[in-house]
Design a protein around this motif. Structure first.
Motif, mmCIF file in Angstrom:
data_model
loop_
_atom_site.group_PDB
_atom_site.id
_atom_site.type_symbol
_atom_site.label_atom_id
_atom_site.label_comp_id
_atom_site.label_asym_id
_atom_site.label_seq_id
_atom_site.Cartn_x
_atom_site.Cartn_y
_atom_site.Cartn_z
ATOM 1 N N SER A 61 49.357 43.647 -74.341
ATOM 2 C CA SER A 61 48.753 44.012 -73.227
ATOM 3 C C SER A 61 49.675 45.058 -72.483
ATOM 4 O O SER A 61 50.684 45.439 -72.967
ATOM 5 C CB SER A 61 48.752 42.352 -72.172
ATOM 6 O OG SER A 61 49.867 42.178 -71.779
ATOM 7 N N GLY A 62 49.295 45.196 -71.143
ATOM 8 C CA GLY A 62 50.171 46.181 -70.273
ATOM 9 C C GLY A 62 51.555 45.999 -70.365
ATOM 10 O O GLY A 62 52.466 46.681 -70.397
ATOM 11 N N THR A 63 51.842 44.466 -70.363
ATOM 12 C CA THR A 63 53.389 44.062 -70.153
ATOM 13 C C THR A 63 54.258 44.601 -71.519
ATOM 14 O O THR A 63 55.473 44.779 -71.555
ATOM 15 C CB THR A 63 53.283 42.712 -69.961
ATOM 16 O OG1 THR A 63 52.548 42.263 -68.749
ATOM 17 C CG2 THR A 63 54.779 42.253 -69.767
ATOM 18 N N TYR A 88 55.328 43.153 -60.107
ATOM 19 C CA TYR A 88 55.404 44.013 -61.290
ATOM 20 C C TYR A 88 56.659 44.593 -61.165
ATOM 21 O O TYR A 88 57.328 45.039 -62.321
ATOM 22 C CB TYR A 88 54.211 44.916 -61.485
ATOM 23 C CG TYR A 88 52.967 44.135 -61.811
ATOM 24 C CD1 TYR A 88 52.661 43.540 -62.857
ATOM 25 C CD2 TYR A 88 52.188 44.025 -60.798
ATOM 26 C CE1 TYR A 88 51.692 42.650 -63.075
ATOM 27 C CE2 TYR A 88 50.950 43.335 -60.830
ATOM 28 C CZ TYR A 88 50.610 42.446 -61.947
ATOM 29 O OH TYR A 88 49.658 41.648 -62.240
ATOM 30 N N HIS A 137 51.041 51.909 -58.860
ATOM 31 C CA HIS A 137 50.185 51.261 -58.170
ATOM 32 C C HIS A 137 50.534 49.678 -58.158
ATOM 33 O O HIS A 137 50.392 49.266 -59.242
ATOM 34 C CB HIS A 137 48.719 51.581 -58.596
ATOM 35 C CG HIS A 137 47.721 50.281 -57.842
ATOM 36 N ND1 HIS A 137 46.745 49.711 -58.513
ATOM 37 C CD2 HIS A 137 47.681 49.849 -56.602
ATOM 38 C CE1 HIS A 137 45.971 48.948 -57.860
ATOM 39 N NE2 HIS A 137 46.699 49.071 -56.715
ATOM 40 N N THR A 139 49.857 46.294 -57.749
ATOM 41 C CA THR A 139 48.719 45.733 -58.011
ATOM 42 C C THR A 139 48.792 44.178 -57.205
ATOM 43 O O THR A 139 47.774 43.667 -56.756
ATOM 44 C CB THR A 139 47.982 45.124 -59.500
ATOM 45 O OG1 THR A 139 48.432 46.374 -60.328
ATOM 46 C CG2 THR A 139 46.713 45.056 -59.504
ATOM 47 N N ASP A 164 55.503 52.430 -64.334
ATOM 48 C CA ASP A 164 54.482 51.443 -64.522
ATOM 49 C C ASP A 164 53.194 52.066 -63.933
ATOM 50 O O ASP A 164 53.081 51.924 -62.782
ATOM 51 C CB ASP A 164 55.059 50.025 -64.063
ATOM 52 C CG ASP A 164 53.639 49.175 -64.303
ATOM 53 O OD1 ASP A 164 52.716 49.361 -64.384
ATOM 54 O OD2 ASP A 164 54.023 47.968 -64.219
ATOM 55 N N SER A 167 48.046 50.297 -63.645
ATOM 56 C CA SER A 167 46.850 49.870 -62.898
ATOM 57 C C SER A 167 46.437 51.179 -62.269
ATOM 58 O O SER A 167 45.718 51.153 -61.405
ATOM 59 C CB SER A 167 46.895 48.830 -61.966
ATOM 60 O OG SER A 167 48.023 49.108 -61.154
ATOM 61 N N LYS A 190 42.185 48.507 -68.025
ATOM 62 C CA LYS A 190 42.335 48.667 -66.532
ATOM 63 C C LYS A 190 41.379 50.020 -66.350
ATOM 64 O O LYS A 190 40.124 49.951 -66.561
ATOM 65 C CB LYS A 190 43.613 48.805 -65.924
ATOM 66 C CG LYS A 190 44.084 47.275 -66.089
ATOM 67 C CD LYS A 190 45.181 46.952 -65.221
ATOM 68 C CE LYS A 190 45.841 45.413 -65.548
ATOM 69 N NZ LYS A 190 46.984 45.164 -64.509
HETATM 70 C C1 LIG Z 1 47.876 44.539 -64.940
HETATM 71 C C2 LIG Z 1 49.381 45.146 -64.737
HETATM 72 C C3 LIG Z 1 50.563 44.866 -65.450
HETATM 73 C C4 LIG Z 1 50.577 44.089 -66.720
HETATM 74 O O1 LIG Z 1 49.258 43.879 -67.344
HETATM 75 P P1 LIG Z 1 49.218 42.716 -68.559
HETATM 76 O O2 LIG Z 1 47.907 43.473 -69.405
HETATM 77 O O3 LIG Z 1 48.502 41.516 -67.693
HETATM 78 O O4 LIG Z 1 50.179 42.658 -69.195
HETATM 79 C C5 LIG Z 1 51.575 45.392 -65.230
HETATM 80 N N1 LIG Z 1 51.797 46.317 -64.290
HETATM 81 C C6 LIG Z 1 50.710 46.584 -63.239
HETATM 82 C C7 LIG Z 1 50.972 47.285 -62.298
HETATM 83 C C8 LIG Z 1 49.516 45.713 -63.662
HETATM 84 O O5 LIG Z 1 48.722 46.068 -62.647
#
Ligand SMILES: *Cc1c(COP(=O)(O)O)cnc(C)c1O
Length: 355
Positions: A61-63, A88, A137, A139, A164, A167, A190
Motif C-alpha cells: 500500500s502507500g505506506t 502521515y 496533501h 489527508t 509523501d 493522496s 487514490k
Molecule cells: C493514504 C495515505 C497514506 C498511506 O496509504 P496506505 O495505502 O493506507 O498505506 C500515506 N500518506 C498519505 C498522505 C495518505 O493519504
C-alpha cells in the motif's frame, strides 16, 4: 456503494475489467512489458524526463512506498527533518525511528499550517541536516501544504526533499523541477483510480544510495536494479499491475493530470457549496485545502456513527476524523469513478440526516 473515503476508490468498468486479464508469471517477458509500460506512464503523468527520473514499482500500500523512500534514500550518515502537521507526517517520524535514521521533527498541531519562520530557524540551528520529508496533501485534515515555499527554503540549506504525495499524485500540481524534489512516494488506488496493492516511488536516478541497506523487502536500489533489466526481485501483484496500466491509460484518455484536477475541483466545489447551504462548515478555509479531500465539522449534537450509518444506508461511505478530531469532524473525498449526479444526491441525503 459510492466510496467517499480517501482510497480505495470506486473503480471504473474498464479498470475492473483489467483485473480479469489471463494469469501471468512475473518471470515472463509479458510481465516485463507490463511493468515497463507502467513505469513509463507514471513519469508521463507529470511529463518527467526519463533521463533524470525513474519510477520504482512496489507491491504494497502507500505506506510501503513511503517507507521504501525514507529507508532507502537517506545515507548512513544522513540526518532527516520531518515536517509534521498530521497523521502521515508523524508516521514518517516513526519510520525514521524504526529504521534508526537520525531525525528531528518540526511538529505542528494537525490543524496548523507549516510555520515557515520556525522552519528557517530550525534549519539555522541544525546545520547537519541532509534531507527533509514533507506531506504534500495531509489527508488528516485535507490541507495542501505549500511545498513551493517550503522547498525554496530547503533549497537554500541544500536539503534533499522527499515528499509523501500518496493522496495528491495524479490530481494536484507537483512541480518536480521547480521545487527541486528528490523523490516522491504514491499509490495506485487514490488519485490514479487503480486497485490497492501497487505503490511506487518516483525519484531522480542519481538519488539512489548503494552499498547501504536498511530493509530487505523495501530497498529501492534492489528494485531499481532489477526493474531496469525488466525483472523484479520479488513476486509483484500482477492483477493490480494490469489495473494500474489501465487506470493510467484512462487518465491519459481523459486529458491527464490537469483534467483530473479540474474534475476534482468541480466535485469539491459542489460539495463545499452544497454543505455550506445546509449550514455545515469546513474545518479549513478553501484556499489552503486540496481538491482531493476536505474535512467538515459535524453539525452539533450529531454523532459520527449515526451520521455514517445513515449515509451508508443510502449508498455512501464517508470517512471519520482521526485522533482528537474524531468526535468533531467528517471527511469527504472526491477521488474515483463517481457518477456525476451522485454528489448532488449526497447533499440531499446529508440534509435528511440532519433532522
Ligand atoms: C493514504 C495515505 C497514506 C498511506 O496509504 P496506505 O495505502 O493506507 O498505506 C500515506 N500518506 C498519505 C498522505 C495518505 O493519504
Amino acid at each position: 456503494m459510492i466510496l467517499l473515503n480517501p482510497g480505495p476508490v470506486n473503480l471504473s468498468d474498464r479498470v475492473r475489467q483489467a483485473l480479469l486479464h489471463p494469469d501471468l508469471c512475473h518471470r515472463e517477458k509479458e510481465f516485463s512489458q507490463l511493468q515497463e509500460d507502467i513505469r513509463e506512464r507514471l513519469l508521463k503523468v507529470y511529463n518527467l524526463d526519463p533521463q533524470i527520473w525513474t519510477a520504482v514499482l512496489l507491491t504494497g500500500s502507500g505506506t510501503a512506498a513511503v517507507e521504501a523512500m525514507i529507508s532507502s534514500l537517506i545515507p548512513e550518515n544522513g540526518k532527516l527533518l520531518v515536517i509534521e502537521n498530521g497523521v502521515y507526517g508523524e508516521r514518517i517520524s516513526r519510520m525514521a525511528q524504526i529504521h534508526d535514521i537520525k531525525a528531528i521533527a518540526l511538529h505542528h498541531s494537525w490543524v496548523e499550517a507549516i510555520d515557515l519562520d520556525a522552519l528557517r530557524q530550525y534549519l539555522d540551528q541544525n546545520r547537519d541536516l541532509t534531507h527533509v520529508a514533507i506531506i504534500h496533501h495531509e489527508t488528516t485534515t485535507g490541507r495542501l501544504n505549500s511545498i513551493a515555499q517550503i522547498a525554496t527554503i530547503c533549497q537554500e540549506y541544500q536539503l534533499k526533499i522527499l515528499v509523501d504525495t500518496v493522496s495528491s499524485f495524479g490530481a494536484e500540481t507537483i512541480d518536480f523541477e521547480g521545487w527541486q524534489i528528490t523523490a516522491c512516494a504514491a499509490t495506485a488506488n487514490k488519485c490514479l483510480h487503480g486497485v490497492p496493492g501497487t505503490s511506487f516511488v518516483i525519484l531522480r536516478s542519481e538519488a539512489l544510495v548503494s552499498g547501504y541497506q536498511r530493509s530487505l523487502y523495501l530497498d529501492l536500489n534492489t528494485y531499481h536494479q532489477q526493474q531496469e533489466k525488466g525483472a523484479t526481485p520479488f513476486t509483484q501483484s500482477v492483477q493490480t499491475f494490469y489495473a494500474l496500466a489501465e487506470a493510467l491509460q484512462e487518465l491519459e484518455d481523459e486529458g491527464g493530470q490537469q483534467s483530473r484536477y479540474q474534475l476534482y475541483c468541480d466535485r469539491i466545489n459542489l460539495v463545499r457549496s452544497g454543505l455550506k447551504n445546509i449550514g455545515i462548515k469546513p474545518l479549513l478555509p478553501d484556499n489552503c485545502s486540496s481538491v482531493v479531500l476536505n474535512a467538515f465539522y459535524l453539525p452539533e449534537n450529531l454523532i459520527y456513527d449515526t451520521f455514517h450509518d445513515h449515509l451508508k444506508t443510502n449508498g455512501y461511505i464517508i470517512y471519520s476524523g482521526q485522533g482528537d478530531l474524531a468526535p468533531s469532524i467528517f471527511r469527504i473525498s472526491t477521488m474515483g469513478a463517481i457518477p456525476q449526479n451522485a454528489l448532488e444526491r449526497l447533499i440531499t441525503v446529508i440534509f435528511q440526516g440532519l433532522s
